[in-house]
Design a protein around this motif. Structure first.
Motif, PDB file in Angstrom:
ATOM      1  N   TYR A  55       0.837  -1.190   0.000  1.00  0.00           N
ATOM      2  CA  TYR A  55       0.000   0.000   0.000  1.00  0.00           C
ATOM      3  C   TYR A  55       0.878   1.249   0.000  1.00  0.00           C
ATOM      4  O   TYR A  55       1.908   1.287   0.658  1.00  0.00           O
ATOM      5  CB  TYR A  55      -0.898   0.047   1.245  1.00  0.00           C
ATOM      6  N   LYS A  56       0.450   2.243  -0.754  1.00  0.00           N
ATOM      7  CA  LYS A  56       1.079   3.558  -0.692  1.00  0.00           C
ATOM      8  C   LYS A  56       0.072   4.488  -0.034  1.00  0.00           C
ATOM      9  O   LYS A  56      -1.113   4.465  -0.373  1.00  0.00           O
ATOM     10  CB  LYS A  56       1.425   4.076  -2.085  1.00  0.00           C
ATOM     11  N   LYS A  57       0.558   5.299   0.883  1.00  0.00           N
ATOM     12  CA  LYS A  57      -0.328   6.204   1.604  1.00  0.00           C
ATOM     13  C   LYS A  57       0.124   7.641   1.433  1.00  0.00           C
ATOM     14  O   LYS A  57       1.313   7.934   1.411  1.00  0.00           O
ATOM     15  CB  LYS A  57      -0.351   5.851   3.095  1.00  0.00           C
ATOM     16  N   HIS A  58      -0.876   8.508   1.290  1.00  0.00           N
ATOM     17  CA  HIS A  58      -0.641   9.947   1.233  1.00  0.00           C
ATOM     18  C   HIS A  58      -1.568  10.588   2.257  1.00  0.00           C
ATOM     19  O   HIS A  58      -2.745  10.235   2.334  1.00  0.00           O
ATOM     20  CB  HIS A  58      -0.939  10.489  -0.164  1.00  0.00           C
ATOM     21  N   LYS A  59      -1.047  11.512   3.011  1.00  0.00           N
ATOM     22  CA  LYS A  59      -1.827  12.094   4.096  1.00  0.00           C
ATOM     23  C   LYS A  59      -1.835  13.614   4.003  1.00  0.00           C
ATOM     24  O   LYS A  59      -0.826  14.230   3.680  1.00  0.00           O
ATOM     25  CB  LYS A  59      -1.244  11.653   5.442  1.00  0.00           C
ATOM     26  N   ILE A  60      -3.002  14.183   4.293  1.00  0.00           N
ATOM     27  CA  ILE A  60      -3.183  15.633   4.362  1.00  0.00           C
ATOM     28  C   ILE A  60      -3.615  15.964   5.793  1.00  0.00           C
ATOM     29  O   ILE A  60      -4.511  15.313   6.340  1.00  0.00           O
ATOM     30  CB  ILE A  60      -4.279  16.115   3.385  1.00  0.00           C
ATOM     31  N   TYR A  61      -2.975  16.960   6.358  1.00  0.00           N
ATOM     32  CA  TYR A  61      -3.367  17.469   7.669  1.00  0.00           C
ATOM     33  C   TYR A  61      -4.096  18.785   7.444  1.00  0.00           C
ATOM     34  O   TYR A  61      -3.567  19.685   6.807  1.00  0.00           O
ATOM     35  CB  TYR A  61      -2.138  17.712   8.549  1.00  0.00           C
ATOM     36  N   LEU A  62      -5.314  18.879   7.957  1.00  0.00           N
ATOM     37  CA  LEU A  62      -6.128  20.070   7.737  1.00  0.00           C
ATOM     38  C   LEU A  62      -6.546  20.648   9.088  1.00  0.00           C
ATOM     39  O   LEU A  62      -7.182  19.967   9.898  1.00  0.00           O
ATOM     40  CB  LEU A  62      -7.353  19.696   6.894  1.00  0.00           C
ATOM     41  N   TYR A  63      -6.176  21.897   9.284  1.00  0.00           N
ATOM     42  CA  TYR A  63      -6.443  22.565  10.562  1.00  0.00           C
ATOM     43  C   TYR A  63      -7.614  23.529  10.420  1.00  0.00           C
ATOM     44  O   TYR A  63      -7.912  24.031   9.345  1.00  0.00           O
ATOM     45  CB  TYR A  63      -5.178  23.286  11.035  1.00  0.00           C
ATOM     46  N   LYS A  64      -8.286  23.776  11.557  1.00  0.00           N
ATOM     47  CA  LYS A  64      -9.530  24.557  11.560  1.00  0.00           C
ATOM     48  C   LYS A  64      -9.410  25.889  10.843  1.00  0.00           C
ATOM     49  O   LYS A  64     -10.341  26.304  10.157  1.00  0.00           O
ATOM     50  CB  LYS A  64     -10.027  24.794  12.991  1.00  0.00           C
ATOM     51  N   GLU A  65      -8.282  26.545  10.988  1.00  0.00           N
ATOM     52  CA  GLU A  65      -8.155  27.868  10.368  1.00  0.00           C
ATOM     53  C   GLU A  65      -8.200  27.806   8.846  1.00  0.00           C
ATOM     54  O   GLU A  65      -8.424  28.824   8.189  1.00  0.00           O
ATOM     55  CB  GLU A  65      -6.871  28.582  10.839  1.00  0.00           C
ATOM     56  N   ASP A  66      -8.028  26.599   8.285  1.00  0.00           N
ATOM     57  CA  ASP A  66      -8.063  26.437   6.824  1.00  0.00           C
ATOM     58  C   ASP A  66      -9.362  25.806   6.320  1.00  0.00           C
ATOM     59  O   ASP A  66      -9.551  25.672   5.112  1.00  0.00           O
ATOM     60  CB  ASP A  66      -6.882  25.570   6.368  1.00  0.00           C
ATOM     61  N   PHE A  67     -10.253  25.407   7.225  1.00  0.00           N
ATOM     62  CA  PHE A  67     -11.473  24.688   6.821  1.00  0.00           C
ATOM     63  C   PHE A  67     -12.316  25.458   5.810  1.00  0.00           C
ATOM     64  O   PHE A  67     -12.723  24.908   4.794  1.00  0.00           O
ATOM     65  CB  PHE A  67     -12.353  24.372   8.039  1.00  0.00           C
ATOM     66  N   THR A  68     -12.616  26.707   6.088  1.00  0.00           N
ATOM     67  CA  THR A  68     -13.521  27.472   5.229  1.00  0.00           C
ATOM     68  C   THR A  68     -12.984  27.585   3.812  1.00  0.00           C
ATOM     69  O   THR A  68     -13.693  27.264   2.845  1.00  0.00           O
ATOM     70  CB  THR A  68     -13.796  28.870   5.820  1.00  0.00           C
ATOM     71  N   ALA A  69     -11.745  28.010   3.663  1.00  0.00           N
ATOM     72  CA  ALA A  69     -11.157  28.158   2.327  1.00  0.00           C
ATOM     73  C   ALA A  69     -11.028  26.803   1.634  1.00  0.00           C
ATOM     74  O   ALA A  69     -11.318  26.682   0.436  1.00  0.00           O
ATOM     75  CB  ALA A  69      -9.795  28.842   2.419  1.00  0.00           C
TER      76      ALA A  69
END
Length: 124
Positions: A55-69
């Motif tokens: 398996y190859k995995k790619h991960k994105i970390y998304l923080y609250k300050e970026d949710f709207t955009a």
């Protein structure tokens, strides 16, 4: 605390989306300070010629300050794709899978499968 420990903070809420050879994991995690963030992980299965796989995995970390955009751009891009190309999936792989599904359904219903030859009744 090491980087791995920071990335493996407490998991609060999770959802999984299985999509063919890909699986998407949506995980709400907690920071050391007690705030929440979202990780989106794509895991894709690759099969080797000998039948083994990895398996190859790619991960994105998304923080609250970026949710709207992030949400606005994601919705805009998805709407653009649907507006331009519609809902129908047109990939070759999908077409092959669809054809196999039709043949399997016909076979289960006792219908003939395979290709037919055009016959001119004058030949009979």
């Amino acid at each position: 605390m090491g980087d791995k420990d920071i990335m493996d903070q407490e998991e609060i809420h999770s959802k999984v989306l299985r999509a063919g050879r890909r699986t998407y994991f949506f995980d709400v995690r907690s920071t050391k300070a007690g705030d929440y963030y979202l990780t989106i992980t794509e895991s894709k299965k690759f099969t080797h010629d000998d039948g083994s796989f990895h398996y190859k995995k790619h991960k994105i970390y998304l923080y609250k300050e970026d949710f709207t955009a992030f949400k606005e751009i994601m919705e805009e891009m998805m709407d653009y794709i649907i507006d331009e190309k519609g809902q129908e999936v047109i990939s070759e792989r999908h077409q092959k899978d669809f054809k196999k599904e039709e043949e399997n359904n016909a076979s289960e219903n006792g219908e003939a499968t395979g290709s037919f030859t055009d016959v001119d009744f004058d030949d009979i």
